[in-house]
Write a protein that holds these residues in place. Structure first.
Motif, PDB file in Angstrom:
ATOM      1  N   GLY A  38       0.807  -1.510  -0.657  1.00  0.00           N
ATOM      2  CA  GLY A  38      -0.371   0.009   0.007  1.00  0.00           C
ATOM      3  C   GLY A  38       1.154   1.191   0.195  1.00  0.00           C
ATOM      4  N   LYS A  39       2.704   1.060   0.022  1.00  0.00           N
ATOM      5  CA  LYS A  39       3.312   2.381  -0.538  1.00  0.00           C
ATOM      6  C   LYS A  39       2.465   2.979  -2.165  1.00  0.00           C
ATOM      7  CE  LYS A  39       6.875   0.739   2.620  1.00  0.00           C
ATOM      8  NZ  LYS A  39       8.299  -0.087   2.879  1.00  0.00           N
ATOM      9  N   ILE A  40       3.161   4.178  -1.359  1.00  0.00           N
ATOM     10  CA  ILE A  40       3.166   4.966  -2.250  1.00  0.00           C
ATOM     11  C   ILE A  40       4.477   5.483  -3.507  1.00  0.00           C
ATOM     12  CG2 ILE A  40       2.405   6.907  -4.426  1.00  0.00           C
ATOM     13  CD1 ILE A  40      -0.149   7.309  -2.768  1.00  0.00           C
ATOM     14  N   MET A  41       5.042   4.818  -4.480  1.00  0.00           N
ATOM     15  CA  MET A  41       6.509   4.352  -4.540  1.00  0.00           C
ATOM     16  C   MET A  41       6.710   5.788  -5.809  1.00  0.00           C
ATOM     17  SD  MET A  41       8.107   2.944  -2.365  1.00  0.00           S
ATOM     18  CE  MET A  41       9.757   3.036  -1.867  1.00  0.00           C
ATOM     19  N   ARG A  42       7.482   6.686  -5.867  1.00  0.00           N
ATOM     20  CA  ARG A  42       8.193   7.604  -6.819  1.00  0.00           C
ATOM     21  C   ARG A  42       9.422   7.338  -7.581  1.00  0.00           C
ATOM     22  NH1 ARG A  42      11.053  11.834  -5.454  1.00  0.00           N
ATOM     23  NH2 ARG A  42      10.710  12.126  -3.127  1.00  0.00           N
ATOM     24  N   MET A  43       9.766   8.003  -8.869  1.00  0.00           N
ATOM     25  CA  MET A  43      11.238   7.938  -9.206  1.00  0.00           C
ATOM     26  C   MET A  43      11.944   9.449  -8.048  1.00  0.00           C
ATOM     27  SD  MET A  43      11.924   5.547 -10.003  1.00  0.00           S
ATOM     28  CE  MET A  43      13.723   5.745 -11.624  1.00  0.00           C
ATOM     29  N   HIS A  44      13.247   9.187  -8.156  1.00  0.00           N
ATOM     30  CA  HIS A  44      14.033  10.805  -7.566  1.00  0.00           C
ATOM     31  C   HIS A  44      13.770  11.704  -9.178  1.00  0.00           C
ATOM     32  CE1 HIS A  44      15.741  10.472  -4.186  1.00  0.00           C
ATOM     33  NE2 HIS A  44      16.376   8.729  -4.719  1.00  0.00           N
ATOM     34  N   GLY A  45      13.446  12.867  -8.633  1.00  0.00           N
ATOM     35  CA  GLY A  45      14.432  13.812  -9.844  1.00  0.00           C
ATOM     36  C   GLY A  45      15.328  13.716 -10.302  1.00  0.00           C
ATOM     37  N   GLU A  46      16.575  15.292 -10.777  1.00  0.00           N
ATOM     38  CA  GLU A  46      17.251  15.326 -11.444  1.00  0.00           C
ATOM     39  C   GLU A  46      17.917  14.507 -12.108  1.00  0.00           C
ATOM     40  OE1 GLU A  46      18.811  17.838  -7.847  1.00  0.00           O
ATOM     41  OE2 GLU A  46      17.082  17.781  -7.007  1.00  0.00           O
ATOM     42  N   SER A 100      18.127  13.635 -15.087  1.00  0.00           N
ATOM     43  CA  SER A 100      19.009  14.162 -16.602  1.00  0.00           C
ATOM     44  C   SER A 100      20.048  15.135 -16.734  1.00  0.00           C
ATOM     45  CB  SER A 100      17.585  13.401 -18.079  1.00  0.00           C
ATOM     46  OG  SER A 100      16.639  14.728 -17.093  1.00  0.00           O
ATOM     47  N   HIS A 101      18.767  16.670 -16.175  1.00  0.00           N
ATOM     48  CA  HIS A 101      19.080  17.754 -16.196  1.00  0.00           C
ATOM     49  C   HIS A 101      20.962  18.007 -15.812  1.00  0.00           C
ATOM     50  CE1 HIS A 101      18.644  22.022 -17.481  1.00  0.00           C
ATOM     51  NE2 HIS A 101      19.214  22.775 -16.057  1.00  0.00           N
ATOM     52  N   LEU A 102      22.062  18.114 -16.610  1.00  0.00           N
ATOM     53  CA  LEU A 102      22.754  18.402 -16.270  1.00  0.00           C
ATOM     54  C   LEU A 102      24.013  17.091 -15.835  1.00  0.00           C
ATOM     55  CD1 LEU A 102      23.008  22.365 -14.531  1.00  0.00           C
ATOM     56  CD2 LEU A 102      23.366  21.226 -17.101  1.00  0.00           C
ATOM     57  N   ARG A 103      23.190  16.051 -15.961  1.00  0.00           N
ATOM     58  CA  ARG A 103      23.669  14.665 -15.777  1.00  0.00           C
ATOM     59  C   ARG A 103      25.174  14.851 -16.112  1.00  0.00           C
ATOM     60  NH1 ARG A 103      19.299  10.338 -16.506  1.00  0.00           N
ATOM     61  NH2 ARG A 103      21.206   8.253 -15.332  1.00  0.00           N
ATOM     62  N   ARG A 104      25.762  15.240 -16.684  1.00  0.00           N
ATOM     63  CA  ARG A 104      27.515  14.691 -16.939  1.00  0.00           C
ATOM     64  C   ARG A 104      28.676  15.133 -15.636  1.00  0.00           C
ATOM     65  NH1 ARG A 104      29.187  17.082 -22.205  1.00  0.00           N
ATOM     66  NH2 ARG A 104      27.862  18.854 -21.539  1.00  0.00           N
ATOM     67  N   ARG A 141      23.635   6.794  -9.256  1.00  0.00           N
ATOM     68  CA  ARG A 141      22.776   5.436  -9.440  1.00  0.00           C
ATOM     69  C   ARG A 141      21.412   5.602  -8.628  1.00  0.00           C
ATOM     70  NH1 ARG A 141      28.361   3.903 -10.109  1.00  0.00           N
ATOM     71  NH2 ARG A 141      28.567   3.437  -7.108  1.00  0.00           N
ATOM     72  N   ALA A 142      22.135   6.471  -7.443  1.00  0.00           N
ATOM     73  CA  ALA A 142      20.741   6.766  -6.190  1.00  0.00           C
ATOM     74  C   ALA A 142      19.286   7.237  -6.501  1.00  0.00           C
ATOM     75  CB  ALA A 142      21.433   7.310  -5.813  1.00  0.00           C
ATOM     76  N   PHE A 143      19.912   7.892  -8.147  1.00  0.00           N
ATOM     77  CA  PHE A 143      18.587   8.550  -8.400  1.00  0.00           C
ATOM     78  C   PHE A 143      17.613   7.357  -9.054  1.00  0.00           C
ATOM     79  CE2 PHE A 143      20.466  12.650  -8.912  1.00  0.00           C
ATOM     80  CZ  PHE A 143      20.314  12.952  -8.092  1.00  0.00           C
TER      81      PHE A 143
END
Length: 66
Positions: free
Chosen positions: A20-28, A30-34, A42-44
């Protein structure tokens, strides 16, 4: 009584676990990824639980997940 509609934007962004937990992905991811450290990127990749303040609103957007 008609069926309730699932919010189509929310169904793409959030997953509900069997417990029943609601999970989401991390932000940040793709922007300025290099310039970000590989360890940080990897944590994202992992999903995190939604904040308690947002749960009530998301339950209304995702009526059939819980």
């Amino acid at each position: 009584m008609p069926k309730m509609k699932t919010h189509s934007g929310a169904k793409r962004r959030f997953k509900i676990t069997a417990g029943g937990k609601i999970m989401r992905m991390h932000g940040e991811r793709s922007h300025l990824r290099r310039k970000k450290a590989k360890r940080r990127l990897r944590a994202f990749d992992k999903m995190v639980e939604v904040a308690p303040a947002s749960r009530k609103q998301l339950r209304r957007l995702l009526p059939y997940g819980s």
